[in-house]
Design a protein around this motif. Structure first.
Motif, PDB file in Angstrom:
ATOM      1  N   ASP A  12       0.897  -1.049   0.132  1.00 54.69           N
ATOM      2  CA  ASP A  12       0.037  -0.180   0.027  1.00 54.69           C
ATOM      3  C   ASP A  12       1.156   1.073  -0.071  1.00 54.69           C
ATOM      4  N   VAL A  13       0.810   1.899  -0.808  1.00 56.62           N
ATOM      5  CA  VAL A  13       1.300   3.234  -0.857  1.00 56.62           C
ATOM      6  C   VAL A  13       0.697   4.943  -0.760  1.00 56.62           C
ATOM      7  N   TYR A 282      11.846 -14.426  -0.228  1.00 61.05           N
ATOM      8  CA  TYR A 282      12.129 -13.579  -0.366  1.00 61.05           C
ATOM      9  C   TYR A 282      12.724 -12.882  -1.783  1.00 61.05           C
ATOM     10  N   ALA A 283      11.563 -13.872  -3.184  1.00 60.99           N
ATOM     11  CA  ALA A 283      10.989 -13.299  -4.170  1.00 60.99           C
ATOM     12  C   ALA A 283      10.757 -12.250  -4.403  1.00 60.99           C
ATOM     13  N   ASP A 284       9.680 -11.639  -2.960  1.00 62.19           N
ATOM     14  CA  ASP A 284       9.239 -10.638  -3.570  1.00 62.19           C
ATOM     15  C   ASP A 284       9.970  -9.442  -2.352  1.00 62.19           C
ATOM     16  N   GLY A 285      11.113  -9.860  -2.344  1.00 58.95           N
ATOM     17  CA  GLY A 285      12.354  -9.300  -1.253  1.00 58.95           C
ATOM     18  C   GLY A 285      11.631  -9.165  -0.261  1.00 58.95           C
ATOM     19  N   TRP A 286      11.550  -9.860   0.321  1.00 60.92           N
ATOM     20  CA  TRP A 286      11.522  -9.952   1.999  1.00 60.92           C
ATOM     21  C   TRP A 286      12.512 -10.838   2.153  1.00 60.92           C
ATOM     22  N   GLY A 359       9.612  -6.671  -4.311  1.00 65.52           N
ATOM     23  CA  GLY A 359       9.732  -7.394  -6.129  1.00 65.52           C
ATOM     24  C   GLY A 359       8.270  -7.017  -7.113  1.00 65.52           C
ATOM     25  N   PRO A 360       8.696  -7.557  -8.438  1.00 62.29           N
ATOM     26  CA  PRO A 360       7.085  -6.965  -9.162  1.00 62.29           C
ATOM     27  C   PRO A 360       6.104  -7.540  -8.774  1.00 62.29           C
ATOM     28  N   ARG A 361       6.022  -8.789  -8.226  1.00 65.53           N
ATOM     29  CA  ARG A 361       5.570 -10.018  -7.701  1.00 65.53           C
ATOM     30  C   ARG A 361       3.899  -8.779  -6.547  1.00 65.53           C
ATOM     31  N   LEU A 362       4.482  -8.209  -5.915  1.00 65.03           N
ATOM     32  CA  LEU A 362       3.453  -7.219  -5.775  1.00 65.03           C
ATOM     33  C   LEU A 362       3.228  -6.050  -6.006  1.00 65.03           C
ATOM     34  N   PRO A 363       1.210  -6.603  -5.839  1.00 64.66           N
ATOM     35  CA  PRO A 363       0.979  -5.654  -6.545  1.00 64.66           C
ATOM     36  C   PRO A 363       1.051  -3.869  -6.126  1.00 64.66           C
ATOM     37  N   ARG A 364       0.994  -2.768  -6.560  1.00 66.10           N
ATOM     38  CA  ARG A 364       1.109  -1.932  -5.354  1.00 66.10           C
ATOM     39  C   ARG A 364      -0.438  -1.192  -5.594  1.00 66.10           C
TER      40      ARG A 364
END
Ligand SMILES: *Cc1c(COP(=O)(O)O)cnc(C)c1O
Length: 367
Positions: A12-13, A282-286, A359-364
């Motif tokens: 969430d941005v 971790y593929a999401d950036g965690w 990562g790009p897999r996370l919708p913003r």
């Protein structure tokens, strides 16, 4: 669209918070123009949405990493001029000249190439001279200016409109940085005898908040737009966090004592334990490097320790003490209860890599 699965993890941005933090930067430097730095997809927040929100009068440039990001801004209809912070490749320069994107030059050869292209298209192309006052990444060394200046001055189709440098250790070494400000000031004065330098800039977030730089009239805040001051400052309580990272519980299970959790079995239950499986990895950036360092997540009003290693798409947490936890429940990983600074510290890295690793897999999702 019933074939769309709901996101397992998302960001969430808060665009208003980013705009607020830009105002904080403005208040900190009332007589300085600003180049909000939105490279790397606005530090993971999303390039176009952030650019559109900040694309208001009164901003000198948007700082981007490369021509590809500049092109995306143009295609999104953003009016503020992109400033390409890093060196450019020869094959990008025709597009750059045609679009009047701003660049830095570090060598006479680069300047010559831009000059030839500008001549070809019968225009005057504006550039900023980079000087290397200590970063070792780009720019003319101060000692090279005397030779470079006459050569560049003779080029009829480029105009030196600014001068820039970049601090390597503004948040770590105050005396070095103060000395560097002196060196930058000398370079500016030398160049001012030959060029009308409309813009003079050296400070990123740390330099902007930590130092007086009378010779500068433009600053390039990045991190502080996203709510984190790189060094303690009076603005710490005023900057607002700009994103939340969330996921959801996918499964809740009871494991007996003595059962391993995740790769390498670095965590073994010491008693019967309720373990939640959570849809982020971790593929999401965690960051995987946060494994085994006391990381926690926040579920249904309670902190829950993460167990074992981060895997590519999933993590596990101990929810024994939160009986209400059920599949589908939201999990906070970064947000009001878990600041991004805590995550970076536990992962033994810097906040910048956590932001840009999302990562790009996370919708913003924007608000
Ligand atoms: C990334 C960058 C910035 C912004 O840095 P922050 O520390 O995030 O404020 C400013 N200037 C240059 C040249 C950069 O590369």
């Amino acid at each position: 669209m019933t074939n769309m699965s709901p996101p397992r993890a998302w960001v969430d941005v808060d665009l208003e918070a980013i705009a607020h933090n830009l105002d904080v930067a403005r208040q900190a430097l009332p007589d300085t123009e600003l180049m909000p730095v939105i490279k790397a997809g606005a530090y993971g927040h999303g390039l176009e949405p952030v650019a559109r929100r900040l694309d208001t009068d009164g901003i000198a440039f948007f700082g981007v990493a490369n021509a590809g990001e500049a092109r995306r801004l143009s295609q999104a209809g953003v009016r503020t001029k992109p400033f390409i912070l890093g060196p450019t490749f020869p094959e990008e320069r025709e597009e750059i000249v045609l679009n009047n994107w701003c660049v830095t030059i570090s060598t006479v050869e680069e300047a010559e190439h831009f000059n030839r292209l500008a001549e070809l298209y019968d225009k005057t192309f504006l550039v900023h001279m980079a000087v290397d006052t200590g970063m070792g990444r780009e720019g003319f060394l101060p000692a090279q200016l005397a030779e470079a200046v006459p050569a560049i001055k003779a080029m009829r189709h480029i105009m030196v409109d600014g001068v820039m440098s970049h601090f390597p250790s503004a948040d770590e070494d105050v005396p070095y940085t103060q000395n560097e400000i002196g060196l930058f000031t000398d370079c500016v004065q030398q160049l001012q005898q030959h060029f009308r330098l409309r813009y003079r800039h050296i400070a990123a977030s740390a330099g902007e908040l930590g130092y007086e730089i009378p010779v500068a009239n433009l600053a390039r805040p990045g991190l502080l737009l996203y709510g984190v001051g790189p060094m303690a400052s009076i603005y710490d309580g005023i900057l607002r966090p700009t994103l939340r990272l969330s996921s959801r519980v996918s499964l809740v299970r009871e494991l007996p004592a003595g059962h391993g959790v995740a790769y390498g079995r670095t965590y073994i239950t010491s008693q019967p334990t309720r373990v939640a499986t959570i849809g982020i990895g971790y593929a999401d950036g965690w960051p995987r490097s946060i494994s085994g360092r006391g990381a926690r997540v926040y579920i249904n009003g309670h902190y829950c320790p993460m167990l074992g290693r981060v895997t590519m798409d999933q993590i596990m947490a101990d929810v024994t003490h939160v009986p209400s936890v059920a599949p589908g429940d939201a999990v906070e990983l970064i947000g009001p209860h878990i600041p991004i600074t805590e995550v970076a510290e536990q992962a033994q890295t810097i906040v910048w890599t956590i932001f840009t690793g999302l990562g790009p897999r996370l919708p913003r999702i924007y608000s």
